[in-house]
Design an enzyme around this catalytic site. Structure first.
Site: not given
Lengths: 524, 524
Positions: B134, B156, B158, B163, B341, B406, B410-411, B498
């Site tokens: 995505r 970003e 993914n 999801s 990233k 940033k 990850e996370g 979103r």
């Protein structure tokens, strides 16, 4: 029956099996709208004031064992039952006779009848009537003959707001899904199979019934013509709305017909009949779109059946207003009255000639016997020979234990069982009017089965009793002479199995005593 | 953009209109599985210990305005992005170079890389890799040119656990339904129409991706052969399970392929690789059906992406165990690493040659420019010229206000915005290792829109920001020489919008800050 034939059904589950079954049951149900809004006793109003939470509808974990012969018989005779009740609803003279006996014991019946008289005086403008019926049965096996075959016995016949058709099909889907993902461990003999879980067309079939009426209404009668819609007349609030949404969604998505929901108590506010149009179209003015109005082809009552819903003269005014409109009513007042317990009692009183009289022209003598075989004996408590016989039973504990005493009044509840009947009868004193407010019915003693019910996030297992409902759709025409009387559509429309713990004496899934189930057919 | 062009969007609603829209939104969502389990902050564990309640997923009341040109461009370049990341995942030497720079600042990346090395040493047995990607964007409009066209800027990319594909399609369905039942009052000009609400194939398209991998796996490698299944590797508990169920249900009902859910922390307990089979099939032993076992064709990771999920060495052992199996991984370790990233940063560092290098053989120079145009400038904080330039920005409040800092790790979470960057940089002292733990990214300033979000039964209205995600499915083959490298399947797979309140700086629908939305396309 089953309890002895299949003592190991349903199979015991390990903790892992139980976890797998329940997780899938909970998730599949929410994914597929097999849901209800939780009761206030589960989720308080303060926690969820906008009523946004939902929970799996009360369902059984397993499909319940059910004799194939009973299931098939109940479905086979449904069209005859549809025809029977459509004929009763058209036999105004006979209905009048019966209603007049009840007017002084049942205000509700009296008020319904008065609406009919009022509209009749003005003249009905809609010759079509839609029935979405449900005939409810229990399995009965003569306890005095160990090897007698199980039979179905009718508990009641619903002519208004026959509910759970939306959820019933989904529970069939749920149980089939659980089978297909191996959530049911194998049993010996193998009971739950694709062949023993019949498909349940209730959603599609009942939806098609409403659409058939919608189309039969014909073009708009308003000037200028208006877009047409079906109106669901509903209670508000309604925890069981998803049952109704399953129908509305099928009607819209598969038939492209608009439906709206009208709370019964808003009927006078949001609908009107233009005074200058003798055809009396019912105009719906949705509060959400001022200026855009619709004409109602079909009024589908999922409210207005319980006396408690008629809180003032306004409620009766609303019912009259809807009845005099050109919309096809599901049901009409006469059809609503045809479903009263008194009718069921008269049909089922031993030696009653009425069943034959109604069905003689459409069914063979043999078929009529098959319908009659589903009656449990029902007696009035009055001065007739049958009534005297019944009063003798009701006052004798030894005899009364095989019976249930039910109020004549509509609205369910307050049945009195077996040994509790004689003291209750004594408490009525010598008031024959109070006697006549009840009927006495042979108690059907269904075989005990085992199952587990999932409700409000909890599982309870134990002995259960199932009640089979078969849906029927019927569209017919009233008229002034016999030639105009005809049945336009008539079909059997799927089934409902409701299952409750053996200790609870009242049915009613929405009331929290039972669960929606599906059948696992067995040969007995 | 929209805020100025369409100040009256979304339209104001009367109380009756709002009630109609919300009632239908709440009911349609539950009827169609557009749901989540409520968070513990909404419904306590004590009230619903079995987690049976559900609630409408956080959604917007209206589709958000979105420039058609941006929407179409994002979808048009998705296949190139799929190809790009599949190529990166195969370029082990380049990945190694990058990972080696990170090993001392990021244990998580280091551990993933070590798994790859371990499996490589033993030899990979599965040449196929599945990517369900995505690519996330915001709309950007150059603030210095009032009439510049809006463009997309990538936030970003993914490569693991992309999801909301399940819920996104349902929100498109919800908004279309609300349109079709006239829940959106007319606006001038007419904005919400059938033509401005594009269909969203995300559920069907992502499901088809998993089924394609399942079929590409070929016959069982076990002896004797076993039935095959797809395994969803999931978090437990998972409030967002219905998003995943939408895929599983499509895979089962439309493709007749079995899926099971395996909590990541149960991987070692419920799966095994037979030691005597060099083909290393992954055997799944469902705890609910002892004795009935399956072979896993495809591991779909909806867990294992967050460092916090690796609570002990057992977690890493489990990931290694799954990686060395013959199952097709979605994603493989290398694909997971390709989504870090740092990769995005290297691609997007101005004057970086890598994008061209990867895409030169499959895309025209013009098309590569279209992909590059979606990059927001990203800088490392290191000793390179770009890094020094970035540190200069990050320490100067005037310059820093147009950037976001940033973490490399990850996370997600813990982004630092604008004026908060310089004091944060100061707090790091002179530790260049800590500097290198972050990237600096041009802040995308999306146009402000208005919308209302329905969440936990409450509506909040105000200024919102939307983030568009485009799904991509790609199945490719690794190999020892170039001839064996090939892309077998590659398609764009629908979208996610979103939307979050403008005041919340973090995305994350599941985290409670945002809502799932759909686009209402506008020409700007």
């Amino acid at each position: 029956m089953a309890a002895s034939l299949y003592p190991d059904y349903p199979p015991n589950l390990t903790a892992e099996q139980s976890d797998y079954l329940l997780t899938n049951l909970k998730d599949w149900s929410i994914l597929n709208g097999l849901a209800v809004r939780p009761s206030f006793s589960f989720v308080s109003e303060a926690l969820d004031p906008s009523r946004s939470l939902a929970v799996t509808a009360p369902v059984t974990l397993f499909p319940s064992l059910f004799p194939r012969v009973c299931f098939e018989e109940a479905r086979a005779i449904q069209k005859a039952y549809n025809e029977l009740y459509a004929l009763i609803a058209r036999d105004e003279d006979w209905l009048q006779e019966i209603v007049e006996e009840l007017v002084d014991v049942d205000d509700f019946i009296a008020n319904l009848w008065n609406i009919h008289l009022t509209v009749k005086k003005e003249g009905y403008v809609q010759p079509l009537s839609l029935g979405i019926f449900r005939s409810d049965y229990m399995v009965h096996k003569d306890p005095s003959h160990a090897d007698s075959k199980p039979q179905i016995r009718q508990v009641e016949f619903n002519t208004i707001a026959s509910s759970f058709g939306g959820l019933a099909a989904k529970v069939s889907g749920l149980h089939s899904h659980l089978l297909s993902i191996s959530a049911y461990p194998p049993t010996a003999p193998s009971l739950i199979t694709k062949a023993t879980l019949p498909p349940n067309p209730s959603v599609k079939s009942i939806s098609r019934g409403l659409v058939t009426a919608h189309k039969a209404y014909g073009p708009s009668k308003a000037k200028p013509q208006l877009p047409l819609c079906i109106l669901f007349v509903v209670q508000d609030p309604e925890n069981n709305a998803f049952d109704q949404h399953a129908l509305a969604s099928t009607i819209f998505e598969e038939h492209d017909v608009l439906t709206f929901r009208l709370p019964f108590h808003k009927a006078l506010e949001h609908t009107r009949i233009p005074e200058d149009l003798t055809s009396r179209p019912l105009i719906y003015e949705p509060p959400h779109s001022p200026g855009i109005i619709y004409e109602v082809t079909t009024l589908y009552f999922r409210a207005g059946y319980a006396p408690t819903e008629y809180t003032s003269s306004k409620s009766w005014e609303a019912r009259l207003h809807l009845e005099r409109s050109a919309a096809i009513k599901c049901p009409s007042i006469l059809t609503h009255l045809a479903g009263s317990k008194k009718i069921q009692q008269i049909l089922a009183t031993p030696s009653s000639p009425h069943l034959e009289r109604f069905l003689a022209t459409t069914a063979s003598a043999e078929f009529i016997e098959r319908v009659r075989a589903t009656f449990a004996a029902i007696y009035p408590l009055d001065g007739t020979p049958a009534g005297k016989y019944a009063i003798d039973i009701a006052t004798d504990p030894d005899k009364a234990k095989g019976y249930v005493l039910k109020p004549q009044r509509e609205g369910g509840g307050n049945n009195i069982y077996g040994l509790k009947i004689p003291p209750f009868i004594r408490s009525l004193g010598n008031d024959s009017r109070k006697y006549r407010g009840h009927i006495l019915m042979e108690l059907i003693e269904p075989p005990a089965l085992r199952n587990s019910i999932f409700r409000n996030g909890e599982v309870r297992s134990g002995e259960v009793i199932g009640e089979l409902g078969v849906y029927g759709v019927c569209l017919w025409q009233h008229g002034h002479d016999v030639a105009e009387l005809k049945t336009l559509e008539n079909w059997e429309a799927g089934y409902l199995l409701r299952t409750k713990g053996r200790e609870s004496e009242e049915g009613g899934v929405a009331a929290g005593f039972g669960a929606v189930d599906s059948v696992c057919l067995i040969n007995v």
